[in-house]
Design a protein around this motif. Structure first.
Motif, mmCIF file in Angstrom:
data_model
loop_
_atom_site.group_PDB
_atom_site.id
_atom_site.type_symbol
_atom_site.label_atom_id
_atom_site.label_comp_id
_atom_site.label_asym_id
_atom_site.label_seq_id
_atom_site.Cartn_x
_atom_site.Cartn_y
_atom_site.Cartn_z
ATOM 1 N N LEU B 114 0.979 -1.167 -0.011
ATOM 2 C CA LEU B 114 -0.059 -0.024 -0.075
ATOM 3 C C LEU B 114 1.016 1.150 -0.014
ATOM 4 C CD1 LEU B 114 -2.530 -0.868 2.717
ATOM 5 C CD2 LEU B 114 -2.701 -1.005 0.100
ATOM 6 N N CYS B 115 0.413 2.290 -0.595
ATOM 7 C CA CYS B 115 1.102 3.418 -0.572
ATOM 8 C C CYS B 115 0.237 4.546 0.265
ATOM 9 C CB CYS B 115 1.491 3.904 -2.046
ATOM 10 S SG CYS B 115 0.272 3.675 -3.203
ATOM 11 N N PHE B 116 0.263 4.114 1.583
ATOM 12 C CA PHE B 116 -0.170 5.423 2.208
ATOM 13 C C PHE B 116 0.537 5.606 3.523
ATOM 14 C CE2 PHE B 116 -2.744 4.026 6.047
ATOM 15 C CZ PHE B 116 -2.658 2.645 6.017
ATOM 16 N N ASN B 117 0.570 6.547 4.294
ATOM 17 C CA ASN B 117 1.430 6.850 5.563
ATOM 18 C C ASN B 117 1.070 5.955 6.583
ATOM 19 O OD1 ASN B 117 3.170 7.704 7.156
ATOM 20 N ND2 ASN B 117 3.422 9.963 6.037
ATOM 21 N N GLU B 118 1.471 5.046 6.968
ATOM 22 C CA GLU B 118 1.178 4.312 7.822
ATOM 23 C C GLU B 118 1.848 4.666 9.212
ATOM 24 O OE1 GLU B 118 1.193 -0.014 7.343
ATOM 25 O OE2 GLU B 118 1.201 0.274 4.773
ATOM 26 N N GLU B 119 3.185 5.325 9.068
ATOM 27 C CA GLU B 119 3.626 6.175 10.277
ATOM 28 C C GLU B 119 2.864 7.160 10.901
ATOM 29 O OE1 GLU B 119 7.235 5.469 10.850
ATOM 30 O OE2 GLU B 119 6.963 3.829 9.902
ATOM 31 N N GLU B 120 2.338 7.866 10.117
ATOM 32 C CA GLU B 120 1.408 9.045 10.344
ATOM 33 C C GLU B 120 0.276 8.387 11.079
ATOM 34 O OE1 GLU B 120 0.644 11.882 7.504
ATOM 35 O OE2 GLU B 120 -1.356 11.646 8.069
ATOM 36 N N LEU B 121 -0.479 7.221 10.645
ATOM 37 C CA LEU B 121 -1.708 6.734 11.183
ATOM 38 C C LEU B 121 -1.159 6.191 12.541
ATOM 39 C CD1 LEU B 121 -4.470 5.963 10.800
ATOM 40 C CD2 LEU B 121 -3.616 3.765 9.814
ATOM 41 N N SER B 122 -0.025 5.510 12.531
ATOM 42 C CA SER B 122 0.430 4.941 14.053
ATOM 43 C C SER B 122 0.466 6.161 15.113
ATOM 44 C CB SER B 122 1.616 4.094 13.717
ATOM 45 O OG SER B 122 1.359 2.863 13.240
ATOM 46 N N ALA B 123 1.085 7.282 14.606
ATOM 47 C CA ALA B 123 1.356 8.723 15.520
ATOM 48 C C ALA B 123 -0.006 9.130 15.942
ATOM 49 C CB ALA B 123 2.048 9.459 14.761
ATOM 50 N N LYS B 124 -0.991 8.842 15.025
ATOM 51 C CA LYS B 124 -2.434 9.183 15.417
ATOM 52 C C LYS B 124 -3.002 8.264 16.392
ATOM 53 C CE LYS B 124 -4.616 10.980 11.249
ATOM 54 N NZ LYS B 124 -5.579 11.137 10.272
ATOM 55 N N VAL B 125 -2.646 7.069 15.992
ATOM 56 C CA VAL B 125 -3.422 6.282 17.175
ATOM 57 C C VAL B 125 -2.742 6.253 18.409
ATOM 58 C CG1 VAL B 125 -3.333 3.661 17.602
ATOM 59 C CG2 VAL B 125 -3.761 4.586 15.392
ATOM 60 N N ALA B 126 -1.619 6.549 18.587
ATOM 61 C CA ALA B 126 -0.739 6.601 19.666
ATOM 62 C C ALA B 126 -1.104 7.922 20.384
ATOM 63 C CB ALA B 126 0.894 6.983 19.346
ATOM 64 N N LYS B 127 -1.375 8.928 19.614
ATOM 65 C CA LYS B 127 -1.995 10.109 20.395
ATOM 66 C C LYS B 127 -3.237 9.986 21.148
ATOM 67 C CE LYS B 127 -1.816 15.002 19.327
ATOM 68 N NZ LYS B 127 -1.705 16.022 18.450
ATOM 69 N N LYS B 128 -4.225 9.226 20.394
ATOM 70 C CA LYS B 128 -5.593 8.797 20.633
ATOM 71 C C LYS B 128 -5.590 8.112 21.970
ATOM 72 C CE LYS B 128 -9.631 9.510 17.976
ATOM 73 N NZ LYS B 128 -9.973 9.740 16.599
ATOM 74 N N SER B 129 -4.674 6.927 21.993
ATOM 75 C CA SER B 129 -4.933 5.857 22.882
ATOM 76 C C SER B 129 -4.023 6.063 23.992
ATOM 77 C CB SER B 129 -4.450 4.572 22.185
ATOM 78 O OG SER B 129 -3.431 4.268 21.822
#
Lengths: 148, 148
Positions: B114-129
């Motif tokens: 996939l070509c989408f930013n998984e790092e960014e998504l993980s960072a979002k999740v980290a912040k949220k959780s």
DNA sequence: CTTCATGCAAAGTATTTGCAGCGTC
DNA sequence: GACGCTGCAAATACTTTGCATGAAG
């Protein structure tokens, strides 16, 4: 539809089930109560333990059968966070598609909602793979605040 | 590092293993050959069946032990697409993190990048959780071109 | 009194382990 | 010859099934 007290919500679910010909048994109502009162997905073993606390102590077969029953009705969904056993999660009527994060230290599982375009991603995947994409699973792993 | 013929690649892996003190047995080399020659993740049962075709017919315990061995070395990774059993996938040296799509009709499993930013998504999740996110699993389900 | 639901025990599936013997280096 | 690897059988973990009994409506 406004929010209701858990007990009212349980009653509503039970009424619907009864109306469709299902019997309302102690196991069924307790299990539904357990799900509605829980913010996290449960394993069969956890359910068994919780019901035991409530002096119900059903047979594990009955629990698995009840889970199948609720699964077929779409009242719960099965999720898998690689623990070697399945978890089941209650689906409120307008349940939003969401994901989970699992603590690799203590095993706690929490729900998280993401705000990114999953439709778009699925479409991309469909294009790339030639599959008709019907669903996906996205689970995160990490260490929870308590364990750090 | 240039591409090599599968056989050369296998030889290279075996040499490294031997150098680290491991023995090169028929099971080990065949299994590695099987992984390198396969573009898709395999289950223990599939491996057993493939090796039987090659007149090897090892015991399933040996296969599971060999999988553990390769897992610990990071030569393969474990993936789970909700089939009730694990799949194992060879990790080429510079393996790129990727995902899978499973056909719900015939069970075929394919890899997709996939070509989408998984790092960014993980960072979002980290912040949220509030979790320190270490990894994630993303698998797709659908119907493959052949089954449609 | 008719079904649906339950308990119990047994079977099923995927995987793991203990141990004695064998094969690689 | 030492030690890693293997087969075999038994054990484990989770889940499913057959069947006779029990309870809901």
């Amino acid at each position: 539809m406004t929010d209701k007290k858990p007990s009212a919500k349980i009653q509503e679910v039970l009424d619907t089930l009864r109306a469709s010909g299902a019997r309302i048994t102690a196991l069924r109502s307790s299990l539904i109560g357990l799900f509605i009162g829980s913010s996290r997905p449960l394993t069969a073993a956890e359910i068994l333990a919780e019901l035991k606390k409530k002096k119900l102590a059903p047979n594990k077969s009955s629990v698995y059968r009840e889970l199948d029953f609720l699964l077929e009705l779409g009242r719960i969904i099965e999720i898998d966070v690689l623990e070697g056993m399945k978890r089941y999660e209650w689906q409120p009527e307008h349940a939003q598609h969401h994901h989970h994060i699992v603590c690799t230290q203590c095993g706690v599982v929490e729900c998280i909602e993401l705000c990114f375009n999953e439709e778009e991603l699925s479409a991309k995947v469909a294009k790339k793979s030639g599959f008709a994409v019907t669903s996906h699973v996205l689970e995160f792993f990490g260490v929870c605040a308590d364990c750090r």
